[in-house]
Design an enzyme around this catalytic site. Structure first.
Site, PDB file in Angstrom:
ATOM      1  N   ASP A 277       1.073  -1.471   0.063  1.00 15.69           N
ATOM      2  CA  ASP A 277       0.096   0.117  -0.246  1.00 15.69           C
ATOM      3  C   ASP A 277       1.022   0.896   0.060  1.00 15.69           C
ATOM      4  OD1 ASP A 277      -3.831   0.737   1.848  1.00 15.69           O
ATOM      5  OD2 ASP A 277      -2.233   1.656  -0.036  1.00 15.69           O
TER       6      ASP A 277
HETATM    7  C1  GLC Z   1      -4.385   4.777   0.011  1.00 15.05           C
HETATM    8  C2  GLC Z   1      -5.053   3.402  -0.030  1.00 15.05           C
HETATM    9  C3  GLC Z   1      -5.247   2.596  -0.861  1.00 15.05           C
HETATM   10  C4  GLC Z   1      -5.391   3.217  -1.727  1.00 15.05           C
HETATM   11  C5  GLC Z   1      -3.723   3.368  -2.948  1.00 15.05           C
HETATM   12  C6  GLC Z   1      -3.661   3.671  -3.261  1.00 15.05           C
HETATM   13  O1  GLC Z   1      -3.795   4.486   0.747  1.00 15.05           O
HETATM   14  O2  GLC Z   1      -4.837   2.813   1.843  1.00 15.05           O
HETATM   15  O3  GLC Z   1      -6.809   1.452  -0.379  1.00 15.05           O
HETATM   16  O4  GLC Z   1      -5.618   1.521  -3.375  1.00 15.05           O
HETATM   17  O5  GLC Z   1      -3.676   3.894  -1.354  1.00 15.05           O
HETATM   18  O6  GLC Z   1      -4.633   5.143  -3.830  1.00 15.05           O
END
Ligand code: GLC
Length: 747
Positions: free
Chosen positions: A291
């Protein structure tokens, strides 16, 4: 000598890596892809390999704290970026792909990701609301519409479905999933994967899906986002991992790590999750992306001394792609040269990433998703708006309807519409809105006006804001209510009060909204509360006062027309709660499939049993609950035999009758209870749903087949199996049904 031996082993390992992939190849095209990947891998330098594992933010709004601003285009030209996220629109995607395939040495296309969570441009109900429809075909279709719009706008990959089980309404991201139940969450996960990925990833409108956040992110302590998770392995596997396994079984292309520390080890480096469970045991052949900066955050967690250490731990856990930490592209080569990371580890990750790019057809046509003409033509086409309206209608849950106040029909000549969410475009689409634009949303006021019944009038007064103490608007609202036959209040949370980083310690309706409702109720007219929220709210302070309560979540672009359809009675509400509504936040986490404890009941005067002295244990509205404009009668549940064997299923059936006056849909639910296990078992577990449409007076037999495999669980030694013994089976309209029968599972 040593170096030559290392090279030989590396070659063998690489060979093995290839053969491992080749063995898993299910089709000839898989094998062809495996051969192409291998051939490409052999040409790549170590830098180029590591580059494929590097994902950076594009020119769109960042969806996390930007920690590094590498000179992306120069990195891209050197082949040091394999993926980008948040690239807005097909024109931008086209430019970046053009650089990737024309100005890099090996011309490897990018894979471009984006959060297409509940719509790309046509926004559907927030996922928790969409799940309340208990209509899997509608949920799958919503993902398909989103994929179609995204797939012509430069998006190859969506970071969805979010499949985190959530039992705590304080957690803002409960909005993004399918609620508290592992069985239903698994069905929804699979439906969303199918919707996004279609029958083949090579198809024009298919985009790769991503099961996230792996894992147990929804069990954040105190419901506070990004907080630690400390649960038993049994609960992890029994509850939180099931929708992820269902995603793998549905063929999901990618996974995303979660931010949280799980039992002391951040998920991004938690070998139980990715290395052992996902890839070894579940044989997942896609790739895992971290993430946003979750690799770098291991340093902040205190489990890595620096980004190099974090990179080493993440690759050891087989996290294949680094989202926005730049840890891999900064440190992996060094780690390989130090012998801490092998080329085989790098090759495994790169093999997975390249395989997906081939499956998506990006090598054949890197610009397949960059189609500005189709983007203009397809986006928000009428059929998509109709689908969004239908999904929104189906998402609403009727929680109360005293004396059949709803629907608003010829009985009422004048309507007063009051409240801060009645005419708010931006609040109708919630958060994680992709490229959705609030200006496209149709508000409740507009929807009610457009479909106003002949001879009726509607007056609107905002009354107050969602937040704040200003009550100066009360006078106008009360005046409007006084002049009307019925009052409809649009109240709840703002659209940006649930989602990522949006947990609440107080889950009541905020601001002065309830105070205004109390003033309106004093007028002695029926007050209908339409509640907008991205989570279960504690509605105890309005549940006795409002004559009717309709839970509307955040319905999306077509909020207004969908609300009018239901409020005016063109469609009978059929939604059911996918998450329990507590009486008060003090009951959180609260969920229907709880354990019995050793002292589940006691008389009010008895002190020593599991209860609160200031509230009942029961929720305000239970999982699976939802009323209708019709009424449904259930015959006593029957089982075709009283013993279920490990091989022979039983059939459970009921007769359901619509004893109401309007056609309506009912979600028939089947629950089981295992009366004794080698470990304690939940008092109820959902094991079947069937949504049926019944005309007034119509009856239908609904049958469920129950197999021993449906009763499997993680037993005392953590083996996953059903145990012989006595069970109860319940079939009814929600998780509180007492319509029960018994059966015995025999060895
Ligand atoms: C964010 C979220 C995740 C998302 C990613 C890209 O922090 O936790 O769900 O897909 O970053 O945007």
């Amino acid at each position: 000598m040593k170096k030559r031996a290392v090279m030989l082993v590396a070659l063998l390992l690489a060979g093995q890596g290839y053969w491992a992939v080749a063995q898993k190849a299910k089709t000839a095209s898989d094998l062809q892809i495996a051969q192409k990947v291998e051939a490409l891998l052999k040409k790549m330098t170590l830098d180029e390999k590591i580059g494929q594992m590097n994902q950076v933010n594009g020119n769109g709004a960042a969806t996390g704290p930007i920690k590094a601003n590498p000179n992306d285009i120069e990195l891209l030209k050197k082949g040091l970026i394999g993926s980008m996220l948040n690239v807005n629109g097909s024109a931008n995607a086209y430019q970046l792909q053009k650089i990737a395939v024309e100005q890099t040495r090996l011309r490897i296309p990018l894979i471009i990701g984006f959060d297409v969570i509940h719509g790309y441009k046509t926004i559907f109900p927030v996922p928790l609301g969409d799940a309340a429809s208990f209509d899997l075909a509608s949920i799958e279709n919503g993902a398909r519409v989103a994929a179609t719009e995204a797939s012509v706008a430069g998006v190859n990959w969506t970071f969805a479905p979010m499949v985190d089980i959530a039992r705590d309404a304080r957690w803002g991201r409960i909005m993004e999933g399918a609620g508290e139940d592992p069985y239903y969450g698994s069905l929804v996960a699979a439906a969303r994967v199918r919707g996004f990925q279609g029958k083949s990833l090579a198809e024009k409108h298919s985009i790769a899906a991503c099961a996230k956040h792996f894992a147990a992110y929804g069990a954040a302590e105190a419901g506070r986002d990004y907080n630690l998770v400390d649960i038993s392995n049994r609960t992890l596997f029994e509850v939180y991992l099931r929708p992820f396994k269902a995603s793998v079984d549905a063929g999901v292309a990618t996974f995303m790590n979660s931010f949280n520390d799980l039992g002391g080890v951040p998920a991004t480096a938690n070998t139980l999750l990715v290395k052992e469970t996902l890839k070894r045991d579940w044989k997942f052949d896609g790739f895992v992306v971290s993430d946003w900066d979750s690799i770098g955050e291991m340093v902040v967690h205190g489990s890595a001394v620096d980004k190099k250490d974090a990179a080493n731990q993440a690759i050891a856990n087989q996290c294949d792609m680094d989202m926005c930490t730049n840890a891999y592209v900064s440190h992996l080569k060094e780690l390989v040269n130090e012998g801490k990371v092998s080329v085989a580890q790098i090759d495994d990750a790169v093999r997975r990433i390249l395989t997906l790019k081939y499956k998506l057809g990006l090598f054949d046509n890197p610009f397949k998703n960059c189609d500005t003409e189709l983007e203009a033509k397809l986006t928000m086409q009428p059929a998509f708006l109709d689908a969004a309206r239908d999904a929104a209608r189906k998402s609403f849950v009727l929680l109360k309807n005293d004396k059949g106040i709803l629907p608003i029909d010829a009985r009422y000549k004048s309507i007063a519409l009051v409240g801060p969410l009645a005419d708010s475009k931006k609040d109708m689409i919630g958060t994680w809105i992709g490229m959705g634009d609030a200006k496209d949303a149709v508000t409740m006021l507009t929807g009610l006006k457009e479909q106003l019944p002949a001879g009726a009038t509607i007056t609107y007064a905002k009354g107050c804001d969602v937040l704040g103490d200003d009550t100066s608007g009360f006078v106008e609202a009360i005046a409007a209510a006084k002049a009307a036959d019925v009052v409809v209040m649009a109240i709840g949370e703002a659209g940006n009060m649930s989602g990522e980083g949006l947990s609440r310690a107080d889950i009541t309706i905020p601001g002065k909204q309830v105070e205004l409702l109390n003033e309106l109720v004093k007028l002695g007219k029926p007050v209908v509360a339409v509640v907008f929220s991205g989570r279960p709210l504690a509605l105890s302070n309005i549940s006795d006062k409002a004559s009717a309560i309709l839970q509307a979540w955040f319905p999306g672009t077509m909020a207004g027309p969908a609300l009018a359809d239901v409020i005016y009675g063109k469609y009978s509400p059929s939604g059911k709660l996918p998450a329990t509504f507590p009486r008060a936040v003090g009951q959180c986490p609260i969920y229907y499939n709880h354990k019995n404890t050793g002292r589940p009941t006691g008389d009010p005067n008895f002190q020593y049993w599991s209860h609160y002295i200031d509230l009942p244990n029961t929720p305000l509205y239970p999982f699976g609950f939802g009323l209708s404009y019709a009424s449904f009668e259930y015959s006593p549940v029957k089982v075709n035999k009283s013993t279920l064997s490990m091989k022979e299923p039983i059939v459970v059936s009921v007769e359901v009758k619509n004893s109401g006056k309007v056609a309506a849909e009912e979600v028939v639910q089947l629950y089981v209870r295992d009366l004794k296990g080698s470990v304690t078992r939940p008092v109820r577990e959902l094991k079947g749903i069937s949504k049926i449409m019944l005309q007034p007076g119509e009856s239908r037999e609904v049958k469920f087949t129950l197999r021993s495999s449906d009763l499997a669980f993680y037993t005392r030694d953590m083996s996953f199996k059903a145990e012989p013994g006595d069970f109860k089976v319940f079939v009814g309209t929600d998780s509180n049904t007492n319509n029960e029968a018994s059966f015995t599972l025999v060895p």
